[in-house]
Design an enzyme around this catalytic site. Structure first.
Site, short mmCIF file in Angstrom:
data_model
loop_
_atom_site.label_atom_id
_atom_site.label_comp_id
_atom_site.label_asym_id
_atom_site.label_seq_id
_atom_site.Cartn_x
_atom_site.Cartn_y
_atom_site.Cartn_z
CE LYS A 114 55.08 95.53 73.58
NZ LYS A 114 54.06 94.54 73.86
CE LYS A 198 59.76 91.91 68.26
NZ LYS A 198 59.21 91.60 69.58
CE LYS A 201 50.75 90.03 67.54
NZ LYS A 201 50.33 89.65 68.89
P1 AMP Z 1 53.28 88.62 70.60
O1 AMP Z 1 52.75 88.90 69.26
O2 AMP Z 1 54.19 89.69 71.09
O3 AMP Z 1 52.26 88.18 71.59
O4 AMP Z 1 54.22 87.36 70.38
C1 AMP Z 1 53.76 86.05 70.24
C2 AMP Z 1 54.93 85.12 70.08
O5 AMP Z 1 55.60 85.38 68.83
C3 AMP Z 1 56.00 85.29 71.17
O6 AMP Z 1 56.50 84.02 71.54
C4 AMP Z 1 57.06 86.11 70.49
O7 AMP Z 1 58.33 85.88 71.04
C5 AMP Z 1 56.98 85.62 69.06
N1 AMP Z 1 57.44 86.64 68.11
C6 AMP Z 1 56.89 87.89 67.93
N2 AMP Z 1 57.57 88.57 66.98
C7 AMP Z 1 58.56 87.75 66.54
C8 AMP Z 1 59.59 87.87 65.54
N3 AMP Z 1 59.72 88.97 64.81
N4 AMP Z 1 60.43 86.82 65.37
C9 AMP Z 1 60.29 85.68 66.10
N5 AMP Z 1 59.34 85.50 67.04
C10 AMP Z 1 58.48 86.51 67.27
#
Ligand code: AMP
Ligand code: TRP
Length: 333
Positions: A114, A198, A201
């Site tokens: 990041k 990956k 967002k």
């Molecule tokens: P975040 O949006 O980074 O707060 O992630 C929220 C949850 O979604 C966390 O548990 C991440 O590990 C999971 N997550 C985010 N992106 C992915 C992805 N591409 N594949 C699987 N899990 C994800």
């Protein structure tokens, strides 16, 4: 044995299929087991480690809450709350930050990713973010933390902090050392444009992800345009690792249908790509569209969402406050 489940999702907008299949779907399944106590947090303090527009942040906090609710998290069964409404998290993070070691934080790959090339310009918050995450988890004596694969290293750091605190202050088992709950299969959903990246967002291309707010036409269009190769659909998984985009689409299809990769391979062998993509889009619409309709409905009732967060936050604060008091006593305050 009753499990204490805790997890958090950042309100940074564009919640997508990866968030759903990697984390939120699991949150809902865990809530179904009656003996579990589940706490799900909109981690807005984590979101401000990078610059946010105040109005958009406010909207995203409500949207993430709406995603929780629309996906099936029930506020009468689980606590749904907002991190910034519970001051104990910040206080806990400071106390645990004095236990965590610089060397541990320096190994965090998410910070490196990041912060990018110009580390000097990253916020201090981004660097110490895993300590706040440890506080989130440890203040609730959480035993299990459902997350996507990318959070595994942060969970290990949380475990290291808990163990060191218990050892330094000779209070064995005072901080519960939590277990990560990471899906065995399909734990990383990849971008629709690049099977090695990956689904995220923050990807500039909206075509790279299925957002939980996408309508039918957007889903059909994104799946139609999703990158693939020109080889025929496989008969077994032998070469699938070399075909990352196809592997990802097969993974998404398997995960959303709760079936194995082999079942999906067998279902489509000998068929053509367009047939598979049509079926994939159809299934996604069937599962995601009801969620997106519900999200949009909930977002029209801001007062309802705010009430859920306020109630949940006061329940969470009761628990977290007691733990911070105990931590402070142990430290000597
Ligand atoms: P975040 O949006 O980074 O707060 O992630 C929220 C949850 O979604 C966390 O548990 C991440 O590990 C999971 N997550 C985010 N992106 C992915 C992805 N591409 N594949 C699987 N899990 C994800
Ligand atoms: N860091 C997590 C992410 O980016 C979000 C998070 C914050 C979290 N606190 C948490 C996840 C506590 C699980 C438990 O996805």
């Amino acid at each position: 044995m009753s499990k204490k489940i805790f997890s958090g999702v950042q309100p940074s907008g564009n919640l997508h299929l990866g968030n759903y299949l990697g984390a939120i779907k699991n949150f809902v399944n865990l809530q179904k087991e009656k003996e579990n106590n589940c706490i799900y947090c909109v981690v807005d303090l984590h979101a401000v480690t990078v610059k946010q527009n105040p109005e958009i942040l406010k909207r995203n906090i409500r949207e993430t809450t709406a995603v929780f609710l629309a996906s099936g998290i029930d506020p009468t069964k689980s606590i749904i709350f907002n991190q910034s409404m519970v001051p104990s998290h910040s206080e806990g993070a400071w106390l645990l930050g004095c236990v965590a070691r610089m060397g541990w934080l320096n190994r965090m790959t998410q910070f490196k990713e990041k912060a990018g090339k110009d580390k000097e310009k990253a916020s201090v918050g981004l660097y110490i973010y895993p300590i706040l995450m440890a506080a989130d988890i440890l203040l609730y004596d959480s035993t299990h933390v459902p997350v996507g694969e990318d959070q595994k290293q942060h969970l290990e750091l949380t475990r290291d902090i808990a163990n060191k605190f218990n050892l330094d202050f000779k209070c064995e088992n005072f901080l519960t050392v939590p277990e990560p709950l990471i899906q065995k299969n399909f734990s990383r959903i990849m971008s629709l444009k690049d099977g090695t990246k990956k689904m995220s967002k923050s990807d500039l291309s909206d075509q790279s992800r299925i957002n939980l707010t996408d309508d039918k036409d957007q889903i059909i269009n994104k799946i139609r345009k999703a990158k693939t190769d020109s080889d025929p659909l496989p008969h077994d998984d032998e070469n699938l690792n070399k075909r990352s985009e196809l592997k990802n689409l097969f993974g998404i299809f398997s995960s959303i249908n709760d079936q194995s990769l082999d079942t999906t391979i067998n279902e489509f062998k000998g068929k053509n790509f367009s047939e598979f993509k049509n079926k994939l889009a159809e299934t996604l619409i069937e599962k995601i569209n009801p969620i997106s309709i519900e999200i949009n409905k909930l977002l029209k009732d801001k007062e309802y969402i705010d009430k859920i967060l306020k109630n949940g936050s006061s329940q969470a604060e009761e628990i977290a406050k007691r733990k911070v008091e105990d931590i402070k006593k142990i430290i000597g305050f």
